[in-house]
Design a protein around this motif. Structure first.
Motif, PDB file in Angstrom:
ATOM      1  N   ASP A  81      12.988   7.976  -2.527  1.00 26.70           N
ATOM      2  CA  ASP A  81      14.342   8.550  -2.502  1.00 26.70           C
ATOM      3  C   ASP A  81      15.292   7.583  -3.193  1.00 26.70           C
ATOM      4  O   ASP A  81      15.350   6.400  -2.843  1.00 26.70           O
ATOM      5  N   ASP A  82      15.993   8.082  -4.202  1.00 25.40           N
ATOM      6  CA  ASP A  82      17.001   7.302  -4.938  1.00 25.40           C
ATOM      7  C   ASP A  82      18.281   8.111  -4.927  1.00 25.40           C
ATOM      8  O   ASP A  82      18.431   9.069  -5.690  1.00 25.40           O
ATOM      9  N   SER A  83      19.218   7.731  -4.033  1.00 25.51           N
ATOM     10  CA  SER A  83      20.410   8.552  -3.834  1.00 25.51           C
ATOM     11  C   SER A  83      21.640   7.681  -3.607  1.00 25.51           C
ATOM     12  O   SER A  83      21.542   6.487  -3.291  1.00 25.51           O
ATOM     13  N   LEU A  84      22.799   8.331  -3.787  1.00 26.99           N
ATOM     14  CA  LEU A  84      24.092   7.740  -3.455  1.00 26.99           C
ATOM     15  C   LEU A  84      24.550   8.297  -2.112  1.00 26.99           C
ATOM     16  O   LEU A  84      24.495   9.506  -1.880  1.00 26.99           O
ATOM     17  N   TRP A  85      25.011   7.397  -1.214  1.00 24.68           N
ATOM     18  CA  TRP A  85      25.430   7.792   0.121  1.00 24.68           C
ATOM     19  C   TRP A  85      26.907   7.474   0.297  1.00 24.68           C
ATOM     20  O   TRP A  85      27.362   6.375  -0.027  1.00 24.68           O
ATOM     21  N   PRO A  86      27.686   8.436   0.820  1.00 26.48           N
ATOM     22  CA  PRO A  86      29.129   8.214   0.938  1.00 26.48           C
ATOM     23  C   PRO A  86      29.471   7.247   2.071  1.00 26.48           C
ATOM     24  O   PRO A  86      28.752   7.135   3.065  1.00 26.48           O
ATOM     25  N   LEU A  87      30.586   6.556   1.883  1.00 23.19           N
ATOM     26  CA  LEU A  87      31.124   5.613   2.878  1.00 23.19           C
ATOM     27  C   LEU A  87      32.481   6.117   3.353  1.00 23.19           C
ATOM     28  O   LEU A  87      33.229   6.731   2.588  1.00 23.19           O
ATOM     29  N   GLN A  88      32.774   5.816   4.622  1.00 14.13           N
ATOM     30  CA  GLN A  88      34.066   6.209   5.199  1.00 14.13           C
ATOM     31  C   GLN A  88      34.748   5.002   5.818  1.00 14.13           C
ATOM     32  O   GLN A  88      34.091   4.108   6.356  1.00 14.13           O
ATOM     33  N   SER A  89      36.057   5.013   5.717  1.00 14.73           N
ATOM     34  CA  SER A  89      36.840   3.936   6.334  1.00 14.73           C
ATOM     35  C   SER A  89      36.983   4.193   7.836  1.00 14.73           C
ATOM     36  O   SER A  89      36.483   5.197   8.351  1.00 14.73           O
ATOM     37  N   LYS A  90      37.684   3.289   8.540  1.00 11.52           N
ATOM     38  CA  LYS A  90      37.877   3.449   9.981  1.00 11.52           C
ATOM     39  C   LYS A  90      38.671   4.699  10.306  1.00 11.52           C
ATOM     40  O   LYS A  90      38.514   5.270  11.397  1.00 11.52           O
ATOM     41  N   THR A  91      39.503   5.132   9.365  1.00  9.75           N
ATOM     42  CA  THR A  91      40.316   6.328   9.589  1.00  9.75           C
ATOM     43  C   THR A  91      39.615   7.605   9.127  1.00  9.75           C
ATOM     44  O   THR A  91      40.203   8.685   9.198  1.00  9.75           O
ATOM     45  N   GLY A  92      38.363   7.479   8.613  1.00 16.03           N
ATOM     46  CA  GLY A  92      37.612   8.667   8.179  1.00 16.03           C
ATOM     47  C   GLY A  92      37.841   9.060   6.734  1.00 16.03           C
ATOM     48  O   GLY A  92      37.350  10.120   6.310  1.00 16.03           O
ATOM     49  N   ARG A  93      38.548   8.231   5.981  1.00 21.20           N
ATOM     50  CA  ARG A  93      38.779   8.536   4.579  1.00 21.20           C
ATOM     51  C   ARG A  93      37.621   8.035   3.709  1.00 21.20           C
ATOM     52  O   ARG A  93      36.873   7.141   4.109  1.00 21.20           O
ATOM     53  N   HIS A  94      37.548   8.629   2.563  1.00 19.39           N
ATOM     54  CA  HIS A  94      36.481   8.230   1.631  1.00 19.39           C
ATOM     55  C   HIS A  94      36.727   6.796   1.168  1.00 19.39           C
ATOM     56  O   HIS A  94      37.810   6.455   0.690  1.00 19.39           O
ATOM     57  N   ALA A  95      35.660   5.949   1.285  1.00 24.22           N
ATOM     58  CA  ALA A  95      35.800   4.533   0.944  1.00 24.22           C
ATOM     59  C   ALA A  95      34.829   4.098  -0.150  1.00 24.22           C
ATOM     60  O   ALA A  95      34.664   2.896  -0.368  1.00 24.22           O
ATOM     61  N   GLY A  96      34.195   5.051  -0.840  1.00 21.60           N
ATOM     62  CA  GLY A  96      33.281   4.694  -1.917  1.00 21.60           C
ATOM     63  C   GLY A  96      31.867   5.187  -1.642  1.00 21.60           C
ATOM     64  O   GLY A  96      31.625   6.034  -0.756  1.00 21.60           O
ATOM     65  N   GLU A  97      30.886   4.664  -2.418  1.00 16.90           N
ATOM     66  CA  GLU A  97      29.484   5.069  -2.293  1.00 16.90           C
ATOM     67  C   GLU A  97      28.582   3.839  -2.372  1.00 16.90           C
ATOM     68  O   GLU A  97      28.934   2.842  -3.004  1.00 16.90           O
ATOM     69  N   VAL A  98      27.398   3.959  -1.749  1.00 17.08           N
ATOM     70  CA  VAL A  98      26.374   2.929  -1.840  1.00 17.08           C
ATOM     71  C   VAL A  98      25.085   3.579  -2.338  1.00 17.08           C
ATOM     72  O   VAL A  98      24.715   4.667  -1.891  1.00 17.08           O
ATOM     73  N   ARG A  99      24.423   2.901  -3.268  1.00 11.99           N
ATOM     74  CA  ARG A  99      23.173   3.430  -3.822  1.00 11.99           C
ATOM     75  C   ARG A  99      21.994   2.670  -3.228  1.00 11.99           C
ATOM     76  O   ARG A  99      21.932   1.438  -3.310  1.00 11.99           O
ATOM     77  N   LEU A 100      21.027   3.452  -2.657  1.00  9.85           N
ATOM     78  CA  LEU A 100      19.816   2.887  -2.067  1.00  9.85           C
ATOM     79  C   LEU A 100      18.588   3.537  -2.707  1.00  9.85           C
ATOM     80  O   LEU A 100      18.582   4.739  -2.968  1.00  9.85           O
ATOM     81  N   ILE A 101      17.555   2.713  -2.910  1.00  8.15           N
ATOM     82  CA  ILE A 101      16.248   3.210  -3.339  1.00  8.15           C
ATOM     83  C   ILE A 101      15.268   2.912  -2.209  1.00  8.15           C
ATOM     84  O   ILE A 101      15.089   1.744  -1.835  1.00  8.15           O
ATOM     85  N   ILE A 102      14.633   3.980  -1.690  1.00  8.50           N
ATOM     86  CA  ILE A 102      13.765   3.849  -0.519  1.00  8.50           C
ATOM     87  C   ILE A 102      12.339   4.232  -0.915  1.00  8.50           C
ATOM     88  O   ILE A 102      12.114   5.286  -1.535  1.00  8.50           O
ATOM     89  N   HIS A 103      11.368   3.379  -0.557  1.00  6.15           N
ATOM     90  CA  HIS A 103       9.947   3.616  -0.820  1.00  6.15           C
ATOM     91  C   HIS A 103       9.186   3.674   0.505  1.00  6.15           C
ATOM     92  O   HIS A 103       9.372   2.822   1.368  1.00  6.15           O
ATOM     93  N   TYR A 104       8.317   4.690   0.617  1.00  9.12           N
ATOM     94  CA  TYR A 104       7.421   4.804   1.763  1.00  9.12           C
ATOM     95  C   TYR A 104       6.039   5.170   1.228  1.00  9.12           C
ATOM     96  O   TYR A 104       5.815   6.265   0.729  1.00  9.12           O
TER      97      TYR A 104
END
Length: 238
Positions: free
Chosen positions: A104-127
Protein backbone atom coordinates in the motif's frame (compact mmCIF):
# COMPACT_ATOMS: atom_id res chain seq x y z
CA UNK A 1 -9.94 -11.61 0.84
CA UNK A 2 -9.35 -13.05 4.30
CA UNK A 3 -6.63 -11.65 6.57
CA UNK A 4 -6.97 -14.13 9.47
CA UNK A 5 -3.85 -15.37 11.19
CA UNK A 6 -1.80 -12.14 11.18
CA UNK A 7 -0.79 -12.32 14.83
CA UNK A 8 2.97 -12.37 15.25
CA UNK A 9 3.72 -11.57 11.59
CA UNK A 10 5.88 -8.56 10.68
CA UNK A 11 4.80 -5.50 8.72
CA UNK A 12 7.09 -2.78 7.34
CA UNK A 13 6.08 0.89 7.36
CA UNK A 14 8.16 3.53 5.55
CA UNK A 15 7.52 7.19 6.33
CA UNK A 16 8.26 8.88 3.01
CA UNK A 17 7.28 12.54 3.39
CA UNK A 18 4.65 15.08 4.33
CA UNK A 19 2.84 17.52 2.04
CA UNK A 20 1.27 20.92 2.70
CA UNK A 21 1.68 20.84 6.47
CA UNK A 22 0.19 23.53 8.64
CA UNK A 23 2.92 26.09 9.38
CA UNK A 24 3.44 26.66 13.12
CA UNK A 25 6.34 29.13 12.77
CA UNK A 26 5.94 32.88 12.29
CA UNK A 27 9.51 33.88 11.52
CA UNK A 28 11.69 30.87 10.58
CA UNK A 29 10.94 27.58 8.83
CA UNK A 30 9.53 24.80 10.99
CA UNK A 31 11.41 21.56 11.69
CA UNK A 32 8.89 18.67 11.43
CA UNK A 33 9.21 15.05 12.54
CA UNK A 34 6.76 12.11 12.53
CA UNK A 35 5.75 9.71 15.34
CA UNK A 36 4.15 6.34 14.46
CA UNK A 37 2.21 4.24 17.02
CA UNK A 38 1.06 0.63 16.70
CA UNK A 39 -0.39 -0.74 19.92
CA UNK A 40 2.21 -0.02 22.60
CA UNK A 41 5.06 0.35 20.10
CA UNK A 42 6.09 3.91 19.23
CA UNK A 43 8.59 5.10 16.63
CA UNK A 44 9.95 8.52 15.75
CA UNK A 45 11.66 9.80 12.62
CA UNK A 46 14.59 12.19 12.60
CA UNK A 47 13.85 15.89 12.56
CA UNK A 48 13.82 17.41 9.09
CA UNK A 49 15.55 20.72 9.81
CA UNK A 50 13.99 23.58 7.88
CA UNK A 51 11.64 21.08 6.24
CA UNK A 52 8.86 23.64 6.35
CA UNK A 53 5.57 22.46 4.87
CA UNK A 54 7.00 19.64 2.72
CA UNK A 55 9.58 17.66 4.71
CA UNK A 56 11.15 14.38 3.48
CA UNK A 57 12.11 11.47 5.75
CA UNK A 58 12.43 8.08 3.96
CA UNK A 59 12.65 6.07 7.22
CA UNK A 60 11.44 2.50 7.71
CA UNK A 61 9.99 0.84 10.83
CA UNK A 62 9.01 -2.80 11.48
CA UNK A 63 6.10 -3.80 13.73
CA UNK A 64 4.82 -7.12 15.04
CA UNK A 65 1.16 -7.49 14.13
CA UNK A 66 -1.49 -7.98 16.79
CA UNK A 67 -4.65 -9.88 15.95
CA UNK A 68 -7.60 -7.48 15.76
CA UNK A 69 -5.44 -4.30 15.52
CA UNK A 70 -5.43 -3.06 11.93
CA UNK A 71 -4.56 0.63 12.11
CA UNK A 72 -1.64 2.94 12.85
CA UNK A 73 -1.70 6.35 14.48
CA UNK A 74 0.53 9.05 13.02
CA UNK A 75 1.41 12.35 14.78
CA UNK A 76 3.45 15.16 13.21
CA UNK A 77 5.29 17.68 15.39
CA UNK A 78 7.43 20.75 14.96
CA UNK A 79 10.72 20.58 16.89
CA UNK A 80 11.54 23.67 19.00
CA UNK A 81 14.84 24.30 20.79
CA UNK A 82 13.60 26.78 23.42
CA UNK A 83 9.96 25.93 24.12
CA UNK A 84 7.97 22.74 23.89
CA UNK A 85 7.44 21.10 20.48
CA UNK A 86 4.42 22.33 18.57
CA UNK A 87 1.71 19.90 17.47
CA UNK A 88 0.95 20.07 13.72
CA UNK A 89 -1.57 17.27 13.08
CA UNK A 90 -2.49 13.59 13.47
CA UNK A 91 -4.24 10.87 11.50
CA UNK A 92 -5.21 7.19 11.41
CA UNK A 93 -3.80 4.75 8.82
CA UNK A 94 -5.82 1.65 7.92
CA UNK A 95 -3.89 -1.59 7.24
CA UNK A 96 -6.60 -3.58 5.44
CA UNK A 97 -5.22 -2.99 1.93
CA UNK A 98 -1.66 -3.87 2.90
CA UNK A 99 -2.74 -7.02 4.77
CA UNK A 100 -4.87 -8.28 1.85
CA UNK A 101 -2.72 -7.23 -1.12
CA UNK A 102 0.73 -7.09 0.48
CA UNK A 103 1.43 -3.47 -0.54
CA UNK A 104 0.00 0.00 0.00
CA UNK A 105 1.40 3.37 -1.10
CA UNK A 106 -1.01 6.13 -0.10
CA UNK A 107 -1.38 9.65 1.25
CA UNK A 108 -3.21 9.95 4.59
CA UNK A 109 -4.85 13.19 5.76
CA UNK A 110 -3.85 14.96 8.98
CA UNK A 111 -6.05 17.04 11.26
CA UNK A 112 -5.22 19.71 13.77
CA UNK A 113 -6.52 19.79 17.36
CA UNK A 114 -9.51 21.78 16.15
CA UNK A 115 -10.32 19.24 13.38
CA UNK A 116 -9.05 21.34 10.50
CA UNK A 117 -7.00 19.99 7.65
CA UNK A 118 -3.30 20.09 8.60
CA UNK A 119 -1.65 18.44 5.59
CA UNK A 120 -0.87 14.87 4.42
CA UNK A 121 1.62 12.11 5.24
CA UNK A 122 2.79 9.53 2.71
CA UNK A 123 3.41 5.95 3.90
CA UNK A 124 4.55 2.85 2.02
CA UNK A 125 3.48 -0.37 3.76
CA UNK A 126 4.78 -3.89 2.93
CA UNK A 127 3.33 -7.17 4.21
CA UNK A 128 5.06 -10.26 2.80
CA UNK A 129 2.56 -12.87 4.04
CA UNK A 130 -0.51 -11.56 2.30
CA UNK A 131 -2.78 -14.29 0.87
CA UNK A 132 -2.58 -13.61 -2.86
CA UNK A 133 -4.67 -15.57 -5.38
CA UNK A 134 -2.99 -18.75 -6.60
CA UNK A 135 -1.72 -18.74 -10.14
CA UNK A 136 -3.42 -21.30 -12.35
CA UNK A 137 -1.08 -23.45 -14.42
CA UNK A 138 -3.83 -25.18 -16.39
CA UNK A 139 -4.66 -24.40 -20.01
CA UNK A 140 -5.99 -20.93 -20.49
CA UNK A 141 -9.31 -20.85 -22.28
CA UNK A 142 -9.57 -18.27 -24.99
CA UNK A 143 -12.56 -15.90 -25.05
CA UNK A 144 -15.39 -16.64 -27.43
CA UNK A 145 -14.60 -15.37 -30.88
CA UNK A 146 -10.82 -15.21 -30.37
CA UNK A 147 -8.74 -16.62 -33.22
CA UNK A 148 -7.48 -20.15 -32.59
CA UNK A 149 -3.78 -20.89 -32.78
CA UNK A 150 -2.66 -23.01 -35.71
CA UNK A 151 -1.83 -26.66 -35.01
CA UNK A 152 0.64 -26.82 -37.89
CA UNK A 153 4.08 -25.32 -38.17
CA UNK A 154 3.30 -24.68 -41.85
CA UNK A 155 0.02 -24.03 -43.64
CA UNK A 156 -1.80 -27.30 -44.51
CA UNK A 157 -1.63 -28.36 -48.17
CA UNK A 158 -4.58 -27.59 -50.37
CA UNK A 159 -6.90 -30.57 -51.00
CA UNK A 160 -6.53 -32.20 -54.41
CA UNK A 161 -9.48 -31.56 -56.72
CA UNK A 162 -10.69 -34.47 -58.85
CA UNK A 163 -11.45 -33.57 -62.46
CA UNK A 164 -13.21 -35.85 -65.01
CA UNK A 165 -10.78 -37.97 -67.09
CA UNK A 166 -10.05 -36.72 -70.63
CA UNK A 167 -12.23 -38.18 -73.38
CA UNK A 168 -10.88 -40.68 -75.89
CA UNK A 169 -10.96 -38.12 -78.71
CA UNK A 170 -9.00 -35.05 -77.71
CA UNK A 171 -10.38 -31.68 -78.59
CA UNK A 172 -9.55 -30.38 -81.11
CA UNK A 173 -8.48 -33.53 -83.03
CA UNK A 174 -4.86 -33.52 -84.18
CA UNK A 175 -4.53 -32.36 -87.77
CA UNK A 176 -8.13 -31.15 -87.87
CA UNK A 177 -7.09 -27.55 -88.09
CA UNK A 178 -4.06 -25.94 -89.72
CA UNK A 179 -1.46 -24.62 -87.33
CA UNK A 180 -1.79 -20.92 -86.62
CA UNK A 181 0.32 -18.70 -88.84
CA UNK A 182 2.89 -16.38 -87.38
CA UNK A 183 1.86 -13.65 -89.90
CA UNK A 184 -1.26 -11.48 -89.81
CA UNK A 185 -4.34 -13.11 -91.27
CA UNK A 186 -5.51 -11.88 -94.72
CA UNK A 187 -8.06 -13.39 -97.11
CA UNK A 188 -6.31 -15.86 -99.43
CA UNK A 189 -5.58 -14.85 -103.00
CA UNK A 190 -7.48 -16.99 -105.49
CA UNK A 191 -5.07 -16.44 -108.39
CA UNK A 192 -1.41 -17.15 -108.56
CA UNK A 193 -0.56 -13.51 -109.17
CA UNK A 194 -0.02 -10.87 -106.54
CA UNK A 195 -3.09 -8.86 -105.63
CA UNK A 196 -3.79 -5.76 -107.66
CA UNK A 197 -2.66 -2.54 -106.07
CA UNK A 198 -5.20 -0.29 -104.52
CA UNK A 199 -6.41 2.07 -105.91
CA UNK A 200 -6.20 0.58 -109.48
CA UNK A 201 -3.67 2.28 -111.74
CA UNK A 202 -4.73 3.88 -115.02
CA UNK A 203 -3.67 2.41 -118.34
CA UNK A 204 -0.40 3.74 -119.83
CA UNK A 205 -0.72 6.88 -121.90
CA UNK A 206 -1.21 6.30 -125.64
CA UNK A 207 -2.62 2.80 -125.45
CA UNK A 208 -5.72 2.53 -127.69
CA UNK A 209 -9.01 1.74 -126.10
CA UNK A 210 -10.41 -0.68 -126.64
CA UNK A 211 -7.36 -2.78 -127.65
CA UNK A 212 -6.88 -3.74 -131.26
CA UNK A 213 -8.01 -7.13 -132.26
CA UNK A 214 -5.62 -9.63 -133.68
CA UNK A 215 -7.73 -9.91 -136.86
CA UNK A 216 -8.40 -7.16 -139.48
CA UNK A 217 -11.58 -5.18 -138.95
CA UNK A 218 -14.69 -6.24 -140.86
CA UNK A 219 -16.56 -3.73 -143.08
CA UNK A 220 -19.52 -2.01 -141.56
CA UNK A 221 -22.58 -4.17 -141.74
CA UNK A 222 -20.75 -7.28 -142.69
CA UNK A 223 -21.70 -8.90 -139.53
CA UNK A 224 -25.29 -9.06 -140.62
CA UNK A 225 -26.53 -11.37 -143.42
CA UNK A 226 -27.38 -9.68 -146.66
CA UNK A 227 -31.07 -8.90 -147.08
CA UNK A 228 -33.36 -9.69 -150.00
CA UNK A 229 -33.68 -7.08 -152.83
CA UNK A 230 -36.66 -4.76 -152.67
CA UNK A 231 -39.37 -6.15 -154.97
CA UNK A 232 -40.82 -2.83 -156.02
CA UNK A 233 -39.49 -0.03 -158.18
CA UNK A 234 -36.65 1.95 -156.96
CA UNK A 235 -36.80 4.42 -155.53
CA UNK A 236 -40.08 3.54 -153.92
CA UNK A 237 -42.99 5.90 -154.34
CA UNK A 238 -44.10 8.07 -151.52
Amino acid sequence: MTTHGIHGNLIEVTVVSCNKLKDTEWISRQDPYVCVEYGSTKSRTRTCTDGGKNPTFQEKFVYTLIEGLRELIVNVWNSNTIKHDSFIGSGKVQLEKALSQGFDDSLWPLQSKTGRHAGEVRLIIHYTKAHKPATSHGPVSQPHGAPQASLYSQPPPYPSVSYPPPSAAPYPPPGGYPPPSSYPSYPPNSSGYPPAPYPPQAAPYGQPYPPNSAYPPQPYGSQYPPGQPYPGPYPPPY
